[in-house]
Design a protein around this motif. Structure first.
Motif, PDB file in Angstrom:
ATOM      1  N   TYR A  88       8.318 -16.225  10.941  1.00 54.72           N
ATOM      2  CA  TYR A  88       8.526 -17.224  11.861  1.00 54.72           C
ATOM      3  C   TYR A  88       8.563 -17.154  13.275  1.00 54.72           C
ATOM      4  CZ  TYR A  88       9.706 -20.081   7.529  1.00 54.72           C
ATOM      5  OH  TYR A  88       9.277 -21.084   6.591  1.00 54.72           O
ATOM      6  N   GLY A  89       9.283 -16.034  13.189  1.00 57.58           N
ATOM      7  CA  GLY A  89       9.034 -15.459  14.638  1.00 57.58           C
ATOM      8  C   GLY A  89      11.220 -15.320  15.474  1.00 57.58           C
ATOM      9  N   THR A  90      11.243 -15.456  16.592  1.00 57.76           N
ATOM     10  CA  THR A  90      12.292 -16.192  17.042  1.00 57.76           C
ATOM     11  C   THR A  90      11.990 -17.188  18.226  1.00 57.76           C
ATOM     12  OG1 THR A  90      11.960 -14.429  18.823  1.00 57.76           O
ATOM     13  CG2 THR A  90      13.584 -13.521  16.545  1.00 57.76           C
ATOM     14  N   ALA A  91      11.328 -16.484  19.361  1.00 60.55           N
ATOM     15  CA  ALA A  91      11.527 -17.751  19.944  1.00 60.55           C
ATOM     16  C   ALA A  91      10.076 -18.559  19.158  1.00 60.55           C
ATOM     17  CB  ALA A  91      10.912 -17.430  21.343  1.00 60.55           C
ATOM     18  N   LEU A  92       9.234 -17.861  18.644  1.00 56.65           N
ATOM     19  CA  LEU A  92       8.733 -19.251  18.117  1.00 56.65           C
ATOM     20  C   LEU A  92       8.913 -19.889  16.846  1.00 56.65           C
ATOM     21  CD1 LEU A  92       4.953 -17.520  17.948  1.00 56.65           C
ATOM     22  CD2 LEU A  92       6.034 -18.313  19.628  1.00 56.65           C
ATOM     23  N   SER A  93       9.683 -19.612  16.029  1.00 58.75           N
ATOM     24  CA  SER A  93      10.476 -19.711  15.093  1.00 58.75           C
ATOM     25  C   SER A  93      10.871 -21.016  15.579  1.00 58.75           C
ATOM     26  CB  SER A  93      11.761 -19.122  14.900  1.00 58.75           C
ATOM     27  OG  SER A  93      12.217 -19.806  13.234  1.00 58.75           O
TER      28      SER A  93
ATOM     29  N   VAL B  31       0.145  -1.648  16.633  1.00 61.08           N
ATOM     30  CA  VAL B  31      -0.675  -2.354  15.572  1.00 61.08           C
ATOM     31  C   VAL B  31       0.538  -2.712  15.152  1.00 61.08           C
ATOM     32  CG1 VAL B  31      -1.162  -1.723  13.414  1.00 61.08           C
ATOM     33  CG2 VAL B  31      -1.683  -0.349  14.949  1.00 61.08           C
ATOM     34  N   VAL B  32       1.452  -2.241  15.006  1.00 64.48           N
ATOM     35  CA  VAL B  32       2.754  -3.899  14.573  1.00 64.48           C
ATOM     36  C   VAL B  32       3.685  -3.222  16.149  1.00 64.48           C
ATOM     37  CG1 VAL B  32       3.902  -1.813  13.865  1.00 64.48           C
ATOM     38  CG2 VAL B  32       4.720  -3.991  13.402  1.00 64.48           C
ATOM     39  N   ARG B  33       3.964  -4.148  16.562  1.00 67.04           N
ATOM     40  CA  ARG B  33       5.407  -4.196  17.162  1.00 67.04           C
ATOM     41  C   ARG B  33       5.765  -5.662  17.464  1.00 67.04           C
ATOM     42  NH1 ARG B  33       3.987  -8.965  18.676  1.00 67.04           N
ATOM     43  NH2 ARG B  33       5.056  -8.966  19.954  1.00 67.04           N
ATOM     44  N   GLY B  34       7.467  -6.177  18.421  1.00 67.87           N
ATOM     45  CA  GLY B  34       8.654  -6.374  18.428  1.00 67.87           C
ATOM     46  C   GLY B  34       9.199  -6.403  17.328  1.00 67.87           C
ATOM     47  N   ALA B  35      10.857  -6.287  18.072  1.00 65.85           N
ATOM     48  CA  ALA B  35      11.703  -5.580  17.854  1.00 65.85           C
ATOM     49  C   ALA B  35      11.603  -5.739  16.504  1.00 65.85           C
ATOM     50  CB  ALA B  35      12.510  -5.948  18.306  1.00 65.85           C
ATOM     51  N   PRO B  36      11.795  -6.513  15.731  1.00 65.35           N
ATOM     52  CA  PRO B  36      11.934  -6.603  14.261  1.00 65.35           C
ATOM     53  C   PRO B  36      11.377  -6.075  13.865  1.00 65.35           C
ATOM     54  CG  PRO B  36      12.197  -8.625  14.964  1.00 65.35           C
ATOM     55  CD  PRO B  36      11.867  -7.686  16.305  1.00 65.35           C
TER      56      PRO B  36
ATOM     57  N   PRO C 204      17.261 -13.094  17.581  1.00 65.93           N
ATOM     58  CA  PRO C 204      18.670 -12.598  16.041  1.00 65.93           C
ATOM     59  C   PRO C 204      19.940 -11.409  16.424  1.00 65.93           C
ATOM     60  CG  PRO C 204      16.643 -10.932  15.105  1.00 65.93           C
ATOM     61  CD  PRO C 204      16.527 -11.663  16.968  1.00 65.93           C
ATOM     62  N   THR C 205      21.130 -10.751  15.612  1.00 69.75           N
ATOM     63  CA  THR C 205      22.261 -10.394  15.988  1.00 69.75           C
ATOM     64  C   THR C 205      21.729  -9.052  15.817  1.00 69.75           C
ATOM     65  OG1 THR C 205      23.049 -10.648  13.214  1.00 69.75           O
ATOM     66  CG2 THR C 205      24.371 -12.272  15.662  1.00 69.75           C
ATOM     67  N   SER C 206      20.275  -9.095  14.797  1.00 72.30           N
ATOM     68  CA  SER C 206      20.008  -7.640  14.553  1.00 72.30           C
ATOM     69  C   SER C 206      19.377  -6.866  16.112  1.00 72.30           C
ATOM     70  CB  SER C 206      18.687  -7.468  13.990  1.00 72.30           C
ATOM     71  OG  SER C 206      17.680  -8.363  13.827  1.00 72.30           O
ATOM     72  N   THR C 207      18.979  -7.887  16.387  1.00 71.12           N
ATOM     73  CA  THR C 207      18.517  -6.859  18.002  1.00 71.12           C
ATOM     74  C   THR C 207      19.697  -6.722  18.874  1.00 71.12           C
ATOM     75  OG1 THR C 207      16.785  -8.013  17.516  1.00 71.12           O
ATOM     76  CG2 THR C 207      16.929  -7.258  19.738  1.00 71.12           C
TER      77      THR C 207
ATOM     78  N   GLU D   3      15.566 -14.184   6.445  1.00 71.97           N
ATOM     79  CA  GLU D   3      16.630 -15.238   6.646  1.00 71.97           C
ATOM     80  C   GLU D   3      17.200 -15.873   7.952  1.00 71.97           C
ATOM     81  OE1 GLU D   3      18.343 -13.625   2.799  1.00 71.97           O
ATOM     82  OE2 GLU D   3      19.128 -13.632   4.167  1.00 71.97           O
ATOM     83  N   ALA D   4      17.260 -14.590   8.967  1.00 70.01           N
ATOM     84  CA  ALA D   4      17.328 -14.966  10.245  1.00 70.01           C
ATOM     85  C   ALA D   4      16.515 -15.721  11.390  1.00 70.01           C
ATOM     86  CB  ALA D   4      17.774 -13.493  10.740  1.00 70.01           C
ATOM     87  N   CYS D   5      15.348 -15.628  10.836  1.00 76.10           N
ATOM     88  CA  CYS D   5      13.789 -16.120  11.959  1.00 76.10           C
ATOM     89  C   CYS D   5      14.193 -17.390  11.140  1.00 76.10           C
ATOM     90  CB  CYS D   5      12.482 -15.562  11.174  1.00 76.10           C
ATOM     91  SG  CYS D   5      11.946 -13.775  12.195  1.00 76.10           S
ATOM     92  N   LYS D   6      14.658 -17.751   9.564  1.00 74.15           N
ATOM     93  CA  LYS D   6      14.594 -18.927   9.563  1.00 74.15           C
ATOM     94  C   LYS D   6      15.426 -20.174  10.601  1.00 74.15           C
ATOM     95  CE  LYS D   6      13.873 -22.153   5.513  1.00 74.15           C
ATOM     96  NZ  LYS D   6      13.239 -22.411   4.099  1.00 74.15           N
ATOM     97  N   LYS D   7      16.666 -19.165  10.061  1.00 73.24           N
ATOM     98  CA  LYS D   7      18.067 -19.839  10.444  1.00 73.24           C
ATOM     99  C   LYS D   7      18.232 -20.243  12.182  1.00 73.24           C
ATOM    100  CE  LYS D   7      21.010 -20.427   8.542  1.00 73.24           C
ATOM    101  NZ  LYS D   7      21.888 -21.863   8.714  1.00 73.24           N
TER     102      LYS D   7
END
Ligand SMILES: CSC[C@H]1O[C@H](OP(=O)(O)O)[C@H](O)[C@@H]1O
Length: 328
Positions: A154-159, A49-54, A257-260, A121-125
């Motif tokens: 925003y996402g990561t690659a898509l950000s 239903v929800v997916r993606g590491a963050p 993000p460094t969280s991953t 904040e991480a996704c925006k940066k």
């Protein structure tokens, strides 16, 4: 200019509910899945239903908060949520942070909200930093969905792609459909169309053909776990793209993000999730293969840093100094 992207995860303080966009229903229906307890959250993660590491980490944190609010057994909730999906590292550190808050008599809900805000904040940066690797006129290939639907915003690659677009760069995106759950065809194309970013879908097996024809300028993907030597675990098919990009001298970036990042585990420690073979053997509930024929369904693969041009994080870009592909 920046757009207010889709938000897949909403905490409802008034009703103490976690509200998730039900990504199983996209792109045709924008429906919500309401979590009233940690078991609802565990199911939502397992059934994607929800997916993606963050997004998985944030959702699990709110699952722990629901356990605390409902007076459930916290240890039980921790172990139930921990056993949902094995590869994305965000799940594990988010649960540990919540357990630590609980053991230190701090509110789990406050910790979950902090984890959620940190990701925003991480996704925006990542977008603000990463967009500089994109040149005006680029056609970018991406894989799966490393977008707002995989994160808080925003996402990561898509950000990276969004911020290049926001900053006026004329870009086109090609996305692998990403069998078997089709996150590229269903989710990434949905997000990019919503933003007005030109996007075309290809079958996963088309990428090499387009690279050979000179139709791809850069590849940007997400990550589910990045090890100390910058080995990247990501959606199945990422490794194949990295090999093809190297062969065709096309810059290959990972946005994460460094969280991953996981500097503790060795490559052997990381479990590559194997999902139900029915995801491969059936499409929309109809079997596509002969009865009795079985399938592999690995959800992730492993890409060594030697195949990567750079890893775009919220703290900067980790370039592979040995990579001779074009870098901007
Ligand atoms: C920004 S994390 C996105 C990452 O997660 C996806 O996997 P799944 O859809 O199975 O959760 C895929 O690996 C994406 O790159």
């Amino acid at each position: 200019m920046e757009r207010d992207t889709l938000k897949p995860i909403i905490w409802d303080d008034k009703n103490s509910q976690l509200i998730l966009i039900d990504q199983r229903k996209l792109p045709h229906k924008l429906e919500y899945f309401i979590c009233n307890n940690y078991e609802d959250v565990a199911f939502a993660i397992e059934d994607m239903v929800v997916r993606g590491a963050p997004a998985i980490g944030i959702s699990a944190a709110y699952g722990m908060a629901l356990a605390e609010i409902k007076g459930d057994d916290i240890e039980k909730a921790y172990h139930r949520l921990k056993n949902t999906r094995p590869t994305a590292v965000n799940l594990f550190w988010a649960l540990d942070r919540c357990m630590k808050a609980y053991n230190n008599n701090r509110s789990i809900l406050s910790e979950a909200k902090l984890i959620h805000e940190e990701d925003r904040e991480a996704c925006k940066k990542i977008g603000e930093i990463g967009e500089r690797v994109i040149e005006d006129g680029d056609t970018i290939l991406t894989h799966c969905n490393a977008g707002a639907l995989a994160t808080s915003i925003y996402g990561t690659a898509l950000s990276v792609i969004r911020f290049a677009h926001y900053r006026g760069k004329n870009i086109k995106v090609i996305v692998d459909e990403t069998r078997p759950r089709l996150q590229g065809a269903k989710l990434t194309s949905f997000e990019l169309k919503y933003e007005g970013i030109p996007v075309k879908i290809i079958t996963d097996s088309t990428a090499g053909f387009l690279m050979k024809r000179g139709m791809i300028d850069k590849v940007i993907v997400g990550a589910d776990r990045v090890l100390r030597d910058y080995t990247v675990f990501n959606k199945i098919g990422t490794y194949s793209l990295a090999v093809l990009a190297k062969y065709h001298n096309i810059p290959f970036y990972v946005a994460s993000p460094t969280s991953t990042f996981d500097f503790e585990s060795s490559i052997e420690d990381v479990i590559i999730e194997e999902r139900d073979e029915k995801e491969v053997l059936y499409i929309d509930g109809r079997r596509i293969a002969p009865e009795g024929v079985k399938a592999y369904n690995y959800a992730f693969d492993i890409t060594p840093f030697e195949l990567i041009t750079g890893i775009i994080t919220e703290k900067g870009i980790i370039y592979n100094e040995k990579d001779k592909r074009i870098r901007t």
